[in-house]
Design a protein around this motif. Structure first.
Motif, PDB file in Angstrom:
ATOM      1  N   ARG A  52       4.303  -1.572   7.840  1.00 15.21           N
ATOM      2  CA  ARG A  52       4.087  -3.172   7.551  1.00 15.21           C
ATOM      3  C   ARG A  52       2.706  -3.194   7.926  1.00 15.21           C
ATOM      4  NH1 ARG A  52       4.734  -8.800   4.062  1.00 15.21           N
ATOM      5  NH2 ARG A  52       2.787  -9.324   4.830  1.00 15.21           N
ATOM      6  N   GLU A  53       3.120  -3.178   9.561  1.00 22.04           N
ATOM      7  CA  GLU A  53       1.490  -3.670  10.515  1.00 22.04           C
ATOM      8  C   GLU A  53       0.877  -2.038  10.534  1.00 22.04           C
ATOM      9  OE1 GLU A  53       4.597  -3.052  11.567  1.00 22.04           O
ATOM     10  OE2 GLU A  53       5.047  -5.131  11.467  1.00 22.04           O
ATOM     11  N   VAL A  54       1.481  -0.853  10.072  1.00 24.49           N
ATOM     12  CA  VAL A  54      -0.193   0.045   9.899  1.00 24.49           C
ATOM     13  C   VAL A  54      -0.432  -0.220   8.937  1.00 24.49           C
ATOM     14  CG1 VAL A  54      -0.833   2.421   9.743  1.00 24.49           C
ATOM     15  CG2 VAL A  54       1.151   1.509  11.743  1.00 24.49           C
ATOM     16  N   PHE A  55      -0.291  -0.965   7.081  1.00 29.25           N
ATOM     17  CA  PHE A  55      -0.681  -0.889   6.007  1.00 29.25           C
ATOM     18  C   PHE A  55      -1.850  -2.226   6.705  1.00 29.25           C
ATOM     19  CE2 PHE A  55      -1.364  -2.982   2.493  1.00 29.25           C
ATOM     20  CZ  PHE A  55      -1.914  -2.553   1.694  1.00 29.25           C
ATOM     21  N   ASP A  56      -1.300  -3.464   7.262  1.00 31.47           N
ATOM     22  CA  ASP A  56      -2.160  -4.520   7.245  1.00 31.47           C
ATOM     23  C   ASP A  56      -3.766  -4.329   8.150  1.00 31.47           C
ATOM     24  OD1 ASP A  56      -0.223  -6.276   6.170  1.00 31.47           O
ATOM     25  OD2 ASP A  56       0.470  -7.066   7.706  1.00 31.47           O
ATOM     26  N   ARG A  57      -3.456  -3.128   8.928  1.00 36.60           N
ATOM     27  CA  ARG A  57      -4.210  -2.834  10.539  1.00 36.60           C
ATOM     28  C   ARG A  57      -5.128  -2.450   9.335  1.00 36.60           C
ATOM     29  NH1 ARG A  57      -1.680  -1.675  14.308  1.00 36.60           N
ATOM     30  NH2 ARG A  57      -0.159   0.963  14.227  1.00 36.60           N
ATOM     31  N   PHE A  58      -4.989  -0.671   8.894  1.00 38.44           N
ATOM     32  CA  PHE A  58      -6.215   0.168   7.855  1.00 38.44           C
ATOM     33  C   PHE A  58      -6.311  -0.572   6.647  1.00 38.44           C
ATOM     34  CE2 PHE A  58      -7.049   2.633   4.118  1.00 38.44           C
ATOM     35  CZ  PHE A  58      -7.344   3.563   4.388  1.00 38.44           C
ATOM     36  N   SER A  59      -5.738  -1.600   5.571  1.00 41.41           N
ATOM     37  CA  SER A  59      -6.539  -2.094   4.486  1.00 41.41           C
ATOM     38  C   SER A  59      -7.042  -3.369   4.889  1.00 41.41           C
ATOM     39  CB  SER A  59      -4.877  -3.028   3.626  1.00 41.41           C
ATOM     40  OG  SER A  59      -4.723  -4.269   4.720  1.00 41.41           O
ATOM     41  N   SER A  60      -7.369  -4.209   6.458  1.00 41.27           N
ATOM     42  CA  SER A  60      -8.152  -5.085   6.450  1.00 41.27           C
ATOM     43  C   SER A  60      -8.985  -4.756   7.544  1.00 41.27           C
ATOM     44  CB  SER A  60      -7.413  -6.033   7.384  1.00 41.27           C
ATOM     45  OG  SER A  60      -7.232  -5.443   8.277  1.00 41.27           O
ATOM     46  N   SER A  61      -9.252  -3.074   7.657  1.00 44.75           N
ATOM     47  CA  SER A  61     -10.795  -2.187   8.783  1.00 44.75           C
ATOM     48  C   SER A  61     -11.722  -2.201   7.977  1.00 44.75           C
ATOM     49  CB  SER A  61      -9.307  -1.088   9.061  1.00 44.75           C
ATOM     50  OG  SER A  61      -9.298  -0.142   7.944  1.00 44.75           O
ATOM     51  N   SER A  62     -12.546  -1.636   8.829  1.00 44.60           N
ATOM     52  CA  SER A  62     -14.035  -1.452   8.107  1.00 44.60           C
ATOM     53  C   SER A  62     -13.526  -0.232   7.763  1.00 44.60           C
ATOM     54  CB  SER A  62     -14.922  -1.388   9.042  1.00 44.60           C
ATOM     55  OG  SER A  62     -14.146  -0.913  10.991  1.00 44.60           O
ATOM     56  N   GLN A  63     -12.731   1.140   8.147  1.00 39.88           N
ATOM     57  CA  GLN A  63     -13.099   1.494   8.110  1.00 39.88           C
ATOM     58  C   GLN A  63     -12.554   2.218   6.140  1.00 39.88           C
ATOM     59  OE1 GLN A  63     -10.025   4.227   9.440  1.00 39.88           O
ATOM     60  NE2 GLN A  63     -10.310   6.388   8.727  1.00 39.88           N
ATOM     61  N   PHE A  64     -11.521   1.035   6.031  1.00 40.49           N
ATOM     62  CA  PHE A  64     -10.872   1.009   4.340  1.00 40.49           C
ATOM     63  C   PHE A  64     -12.164   0.865   3.476  1.00 40.49           C
ATOM     64  CE2 PHE A  64      -9.103  -1.149   1.365  1.00 40.49           C
ATOM     65  CZ  PHE A  64      -8.247  -0.415   0.527  1.00 40.49           C
ATOM     66  N   ARG A  65     -12.816   0.037   4.057  1.00 38.60           N
ATOM     67  CA  ARG A  65     -13.929  -0.713   3.092  1.00 38.60           C
ATOM     68  C   ARG A  65     -15.094   0.110   3.325  1.00 38.60           C
ATOM     69  NH1 ARG A  65     -12.820  -4.795   6.675  1.00 38.60           N
ATOM     70  NH2 ARG A  65     -13.907  -4.706   7.946  1.00 38.60           N
ATOM     71  N   GLU A  66     -15.362   0.587   3.986  1.00 42.27           N
ATOM     72  CA  GLU A  66     -16.186   2.183   4.209  1.00 42.27           C
ATOM     73  C   GLU A  66     -15.779   3.331   2.834  1.00 42.27           C
ATOM     74  OE1 GLU A  66     -16.949   3.430   8.294  1.00 42.27           O
ATOM     75  OE2 GLU A  66     -17.764   1.297   8.827  1.00 42.27           O
ATOM     76  N   LEU A  67     -14.852   3.124   3.186  1.00 46.85           N
ATOM     77  CA  LEU A  67     -14.092   4.518   2.405  1.00 46.85           C
ATOM     78  C   LEU A  67     -14.552   3.948   0.752  1.00 46.85           C
ATOM     79  CD1 LEU A  67     -12.260   7.029   1.717  1.00 46.85           C
ATOM     80  CD2 LEU A  67     -10.679   5.747   1.629  1.00 46.85           C
ATOM     81  N   VAL A  68     -13.972   3.302   0.405  1.00 53.12           N
ATOM     82  CA  VAL A  68     -13.859   2.489  -1.162  1.00 53.12           C
ATOM     83  C   VAL A  68     -15.545   2.540  -1.497  1.00 53.12           C
ATOM     84  CG1 VAL A  68     -13.656  -0.035  -2.266  1.00 53.12           C
ATOM     85  CG2 VAL A  68     -11.758   0.876  -0.475  1.00 53.12           C
ATOM     86  N   ALA A  69     -16.580   1.307  -0.286  1.00 51.42           N
ATOM     87  CA  ALA A  69     -17.167   1.564  -0.862  1.00 51.42           C
ATOM     88  C   ALA A  69     -18.421   2.636  -1.271  1.00 51.42           C
ATOM     89  CB  ALA A  69     -18.180   1.053   0.163  1.00 51.42           C
ATOM     90  N   ALA A  70     -18.079   3.742  -0.582  1.00 48.17           N
ATOM     91  CA  ALA A  70     -17.835   5.289  -0.615  1.00 48.17           C
ATOM     92  C   ALA A  70     -17.997   6.054  -1.636  1.00 48.17           C
ATOM     93  CB  ALA A  70     -18.078   5.918   1.416  1.00 48.17           C
ATOM     94  N   ALA A  71     -16.745   5.834  -2.021  1.00 48.83           N
ATOM     95  CA  ALA A  71     -16.185   6.239  -3.248  1.00 48.83           C
ATOM     96  C   ALA A  71     -16.960   5.368  -4.448  1.00 48.83           C
ATOM     97  CB  ALA A  71     -14.750   6.406  -3.226  1.00 48.83           C
TER      98      ALA A  71
END
Length: 96
Positions: A52-71
């Motif tokens: 869960r900690e890894v999920f929380d860290r990834f899903s709230s990261s700028s990397q995830f937001r950038e990935l979603v926006a790039a797609a």
């Protein structure tokens, strides 16, 4: 292994195309268990992380937001589902 869900609302055809673009941006072999489902509201993506900690860290990261926006996907609603206790794949399924 921890399971979370990302709900994307909108036109399913556009969202499915965005999901395909997102998958193409990820390094091969990065996903362990990843399922995309078309829903009445758009798509739901069920995705695992080691904890869960890894999920929380990834899903709230700028990397995830950038990935979603790039797609070309809208920001998702993120939901915690819980620890995966078991899953079954058909015989011969590619597990990476």
């Amino acid at each position: 292994m921890y399971l979370g869900m990302y709900s994307f609302r909108g036109d399913p055809a556009e969202l499915l195309a965005g999901h395909d673009r997102m998958l193409a941006l990820l390094p091969e072999g990065q996903l362990e268990l990843h399922v995309c489902v078309q829903t009445d509201e758009g798509i739901a993506v069920l995705d695992t992380c080691p904890s869960r900690e890894v999920f929380d860290r990834f899903s709230s990261s700028s990397q995830f937001r950038e990935l979603v926006a790039a797609a070309g996907l809208p920001g998702p609603e993120i939901r915690h589902l819980g620890d995966v206790r078991s899953y079954v794949l058909p015989p011969g399924a590619d597990t990476g």
